[in-house]
Design an enzyme around this catalytic site. Structure first.
Site, PDB file in Angstrom:
ATOM      1  N   GLU A  38       0.832  -1.212   0.000  1.00  7.32           N
ATOM      2  CA  GLU A  38       0.000   0.000   0.000  1.00  7.32           C
ATOM      3  C   GLU A  38       0.862   1.256   0.000  1.00  7.32           C
ATOM      4  OE1 GLU A  38      -3.206  -0.380  -1.131  1.00  7.32           O
ATOM      5  OE2 GLU A  38      -3.349  -1.756   0.554  1.00  7.32           O
ATOM      6  N   HIS A  39       0.528   2.183  -0.876  1.00 10.54           N
ATOM      7  CA  HIS A  39       1.242   3.457  -1.033  1.00 10.54           C
ATOM      8  C   HIS A  39       2.690   3.228  -1.476  1.00 10.54           C
ATOM      9  CE1 HIS A  39      -1.795   6.353   0.494  1.00 10.54           C
ATOM     10  NE2 HIS A  39      -2.262   5.260   1.062  1.00 10.54           N
ATOM     11  N   ASP A  41       3.100   2.174  -4.766  1.00 11.38           N
ATOM     12  CA  ASP A  41       3.074   2.287  -6.228  1.00 11.38           C
ATOM     13  C   ASP A  41       3.620   3.619  -6.714  1.00 11.38           C
ATOM     14  OD1 ASP A  41       0.789   3.551  -5.201  1.00 11.38           O
ATOM     15  OD2 ASP A  41      -0.526   2.862  -6.820  1.00 11.38           O
ATOM     16  N   GLY A 129     -16.322   4.025  -3.092  1.00 12.94           N
ATOM     17  CA  GLY A 129     -15.751   4.526  -1.850  1.00 12.94           C
ATOM     18  C   GLY A 129     -15.287   3.455  -0.894  1.00 12.94           C
ATOM     19  N   ALA A 130     -15.292   2.199  -1.337  1.00 12.23           N
ATOM     20  CA  ALA A 130     -14.925   1.088  -0.459  1.00 12.23           C
ATOM     21  C   ALA A 130     -13.465   0.696  -0.581  1.00 12.23           C
ATOM     22  CB  ALA A 130     -15.802  -0.126  -0.767  1.00 12.23           C
ATOM     23  N   ASP A 179      -3.960   0.307  -9.478  1.00  9.56           N
ATOM     24  CA  ASP A 179      -5.367  -0.045  -9.628  1.00  9.56           C
ATOM     25  C   ASP A 179      -5.715  -0.399 -11.063  1.00  9.56           C
ATOM     26  OD1 ASP A 179      -5.426   0.582  -6.982  1.00  9.56           O
ATOM     27  OD2 ASP A 179      -6.525   2.458  -7.215  1.00  9.56           O
ATOM     28  N   TYR A 231      -4.420  11.799   1.246  1.00  3.17           N
ATOM     29  CA  TYR A 231      -3.623  11.005   0.310  1.00  3.17           C
ATOM     30  C   TYR A 231      -2.493  11.858  -0.264  1.00  3.17           C
ATOM     31  CZ  TYR A 231      -2.837   7.425  -3.309  1.00  3.17           C
ATOM     32  OH  TYR A 231      -2.289   6.458  -4.110  1.00  3.17           O
TER      33      TYR A 231
END
Length: 392
Positions: A38-39, A41, A129-130, A179, A231
């Site tokens: 996570e974070h 990329d 939003g999930a 994504d 973010y």
């Protein structure tokens, strides 16, 4: 009729209701779950996502002019724009995700003189939003469709790059390429190891069914927005850390660099940097573990990832922490928040036989904490974006 077929029928019917005639092609793209990474990329690092069996489906019919009309079940208006007028200044709202792919293609060198207009209608069963990349599914389905319909010649990695460019430049969200890559490159019962610097991608068998495991998603219903400040602030911290440590990106650092980083950076920037460095290590260790030991052995890596996101990167929220803790206490071999953070979903790798018990326990825990009811469901790693048969 299964859920996928039902959604396809609904899109075809919705197209006819909105535009008064039948479509002539059908396309779909999945959302994604990030197993770990996570974070990393946008820091040129490693990620390990997979495409899920929740999809956005788009029906299309060619027009004789150069007008695009696009509509969806989740917005009342039909957006109409001339192909030549599409730019960051002329698209907004939900339609910026798909329509911005047209402008992105021109920025990547496409000449659209021979392109034709079309009507398009979309529906999706990916929760918005999930943290399951409903936006990337919109970009991927539209990008694949225009690539094939207009013979643009892009491979899937290039479509993913256009999607990221669109999200950064048109939508205004400083996201990486993970994504779109998952949505376009996913395969059945597999994860995609993506090197976000080289864009090299490898498909790694996950083997959940052979292990009696499944992946449960706990959607906290706390919506997040990547275009908002949290973010962007995390990305800025990562860029500052790389600059102060004299590297192009945090990808260039390893755990051996952490002592120097702790001396040279302020506490907050150091913790942001430490998360990215250790998360890259966890991604690669997860791949090694899957290859050598199988899915039953990856749990501790998922647990450690959540702790890092909670404490070092500070992108979790109380609902996500409760979801993870509840899963760990009710049979999960490992659990973590997934996605950009500040809301969204957690995932749990759990024996399939324990999913119902997890659902019951999670609903009870959220109610006891005074939180809104979450949604708990399972996802299956599946194929990426594709043209669907239009057989009805």
């Amino acid at each position: 009729m299964n859920a996928a077929s039902s959604l396809q029928h609904s899109v075809v019917d919705g197209f006819a209701a909105r535009f008064g005639e039948a479509p002539d092609s059908l396309w779909s793209a999945p959302g994604r779950v990030n197993l770990i990474g996570e974070h990393t990329d946008y820091n040129d690092g490693f990620v390990l996502p997979f495409a899920i069996d929740r999809r956005t489906v788009m029906a299309v019919r060619r027009r004789d002019d150069r007008v695009i009309r696009i509509a969806t079940s989740f917005a009342p208006e039909t957006v109409e724009i001339a192909l030549d007028d599409i730019s960051p200044a002329t698209v907004s709202g939900w339609s910026a995700y798909p329509l911005g792919m047209v402008w992105g293609a021109t920025e990547f060198g496409s000449v659209l003189d021979a392109a034709f207009g079309f009507d398009a209608y979309l529906e999706s069963d990916i929760p918005v939003g999930a943290g399951l990349s409903s936006s990337a599914a919109l970009e991927s389905v539209f990008g694949l469709a225009i690539t094939e319909l207009w013979s643009l010649g892009y491979d899937r990695q290039s479509i993913a790059r256009i999607g990221q460019f669109n999200e950064n430049q048109v939508v205004g969200a400083p996201t990486g390429i993970m994504d779109q890559s998952a949505s376009l490159l996913g395969e059945q019962d597999s994860v995609v190891l993506l090197d976000c610097r080289s864009l090299d991608a490898s498909v790694i068998p996950l083997g959940l069914s052979d292990s009696g495991l499944t992946i449960a998603v706990i959607d906290t219903k706390v919506a997040h927005e990547h275009a908002t400040g949290g973010y962007a602030a995390r990305r800025a911290s990562c860029e500052l850390g790389a600059q102060l440590l004299g590297v192009t990106s945090l990808r260039d650092l390893t755990v051996d660099d952490l002592p120097r980083a702790s001396r040279e950076l302020d506490d907050e920037t150091f913790r942001r940097v430490r998360h990215v460095i250790t998360e890259n290590e966890r991604v690669l260790e997860t791949v090694r573990t899957l290859r050598d030991q199988g899915a039953t052995a990856i749990g501790p890596l998922l647990d450690a990832s959540h702790v890092s996101m909670r404490d070092d990167f500070e992108i979790s929220v109380p609902e996500l922490d409760l979801a993870v803790t509840t899963a760990q206490q009710h049979g999960a071999i490992g659990a973590r928040m997934t996605g950009g953070g500040f809301g969204g979903s957690a995932i749990a790798v759990i024996p399939a036989a324990k999913v119902e018990a997890l659902r019951t326990a999670t609903l009870a825990a959220f109610a006891a904490a005074g939180f809104g009811a979450p949604d708990v469901f399972t996802v299956t790693p599946t194929r990426g974006a594709t043209r669907e048969p239009l057989s009805y």
